[in-house]
Motif scaffolding. Sequence first.
Motif, short mmCIF file in Angstrom:
data_model
loop_
_atom_site.label_atom_id
_atom_site.label_comp_id
_atom_site.label_asym_id
_atom_site.label_seq_id
_atom_site.Cartn_x
_atom_site.Cartn_y
_atom_site.Cartn_z
N HIS A 13 0.83 -1.22 0.00
CA HIS A 13 0.00 0.00 0.00
C HIS A 13 0.86 1.26 0.00
O HIS A 13 0.65 2.17 0.80
CB HIS A 13 -0.96 0.02 1.21
CG HIS A 13 -1.83 -1.18 1.28
ND1 HIS A 13 -2.92 -1.35 0.48
CD2 HIS A 13 -1.74 -2.29 2.06
CE1 HIS A 13 -3.48 -2.52 0.75
NE2 HIS A 13 -2.77 -3.12 1.70
N ARG A 14 1.81 1.30 -0.90
CA ARG A 14 2.63 2.51 -0.97
C ARG A 14 3.27 2.68 -2.35
O ARG A 14 3.55 1.72 -3.06
CB ARG A 14 3.71 2.50 0.11
CG ARG A 14 4.69 1.36 0.00
CD ARG A 14 5.55 1.25 1.25
NE ARG A 14 6.90 0.79 0.90
CZ ARG A 14 7.94 0.87 1.69
NH1 ARG A 14 7.81 1.40 2.90
NH2 ARG A 14 9.12 0.45 1.32
N TYR A 28 -0.74 4.68 1.35
CA TYR A 28 -2.14 4.91 1.02
C TYR A 28 -3.02 3.73 1.41
O TYR A 28 -2.53 2.62 1.66
CB TYR A 28 -2.30 5.19 -0.48
CG TYR A 28 -1.96 4.01 -1.38
CD1 TYR A 28 -2.90 3.01 -1.64
CD2 TYR A 28 -0.71 3.90 -1.98
CE1 TYR A 28 -2.60 1.93 -2.47
CE2 TYR A 28 -0.40 2.83 -2.81
CZ TYR A 28 -1.35 1.85 -3.05
OH TYR A 28 -1.04 0.78 -3.85
N ASN A 29 -4.32 3.99 1.44
CA ASN A 29 -5.33 2.95 1.55
C ASN A 29 -6.26 3.15 0.37
O ASN A 29 -6.70 4.26 0.12
CB ASN A 29 -6.15 3.09 2.85
CG ASN A 29 -5.32 2.71 4.06
OD1 ASN A 29 -4.73 1.65 4.09
ND2 ASN A 29 -5.28 3.59 5.04
N LEU A 35 -8.75 6.89 -2.93
CA LEU A 35 -7.33 6.70 -2.63
C LEU A 35 -6.98 7.62 -1.47
O LEU A 35 -6.83 8.83 -1.65
CB LEU A 35 -6.48 7.03 -3.86
CG LEU A 35 -4.98 6.81 -3.73
CD1 LEU A 35 -4.65 5.33 -3.55
CD2 LEU A 35 -4.27 7.36 -4.95
N ILE A 37 -4.54 9.07 1.05
CA ILE A 37 -3.10 9.23 1.25
C ILE A 37 -2.89 9.52 2.74
O ILE A 37 -3.33 10.56 3.24
CB ILE A 37 -2.53 10.40 0.41
CG1 ILE A 37 -2.89 10.23 -1.08
CG2 ILE A 37 -1.03 10.54 0.61
CD1 ILE A 37 -2.33 9.02 -1.75
N THR A 38 -2.21 8.60 3.44
CA THR A 38 -2.08 8.75 4.89
C THR A 38 -0.74 9.34 5.32
O THR A 38 -0.67 10.02 6.33
CB THR A 38 -2.30 7.40 5.61
OG1 THR A 38 -1.38 6.45 5.08
CG2 THR A 38 -3.72 6.91 5.40
N VAL A 59 1.50 10.47 -8.02
CA VAL A 59 0.29 9.91 -7.41
C VAL A 59 -0.96 10.57 -8.02
O VAL A 59 -1.93 9.90 -8.35
CB VAL A 59 0.31 10.08 -5.87
CG1 VAL A 59 -1.03 9.71 -5.26
CG2 VAL A 59 1.43 9.23 -5.26
N ILE A 70 -8.70 11.39 -4.57
CA ILE A 70 -7.73 11.39 -3.48
C ILE A 70 -8.33 12.01 -2.23
O ILE A 70 -8.95 13.08 -2.28
CB ILE A 70 -6.45 12.15 -3.90
CG1 ILE A 70 -5.75 11.38 -5.03
CG2 ILE A 70 -5.51 12.34 -2.71
CD1 ILE A 70 -4.52 12.06 -5.59
N CYS A 74 -2.84 12.98 4.68
CA CYS A 74 -1.45 13.34 4.92
C CYS A 74 -1.27 14.86 4.85
O CYS A 74 -1.70 15.49 3.87
CB CYS A 74 -0.61 12.66 3.85
SG CYS A 74 1.03 13.33 3.63
#
Length: 101
Positions: A13-14, A28-29, A35, A37-38, A59, A70, A74
């Motif tokens: 997941h990246r 990400y999840n 999507l 973005i954490t 991304v 998105i 983050c």
Amino acid sequence: MSDPEIRDNADAHRYELDVEGRTAVVIYNLSGENLMITETLVPEALEGRGIASRLAKHVIADARERGLVILPVCPFFSGYFQKHPEHADVVHPTYRQILGL
């Protein structure tokens, strides 16, 4: 335009970018077309060289290509979208409101 050096490691997941033996990542999840973005992590030795922005551009291009929206949880991505409102179309409507896009 996506960056061929950046890879989507779906199992982890990246998105990953190797620079000088170190790896910068965007975590990400993915849920349906969302999507989230954490986190954006750039090794200290690579900071200040535009690597996080390079990852962000990739991304965004990838999400657009895949028809994803998105959710920029983050802080780096939130700030990036505020500085680059021209990419608002790829941001989830709720986050567009939160970020004032």
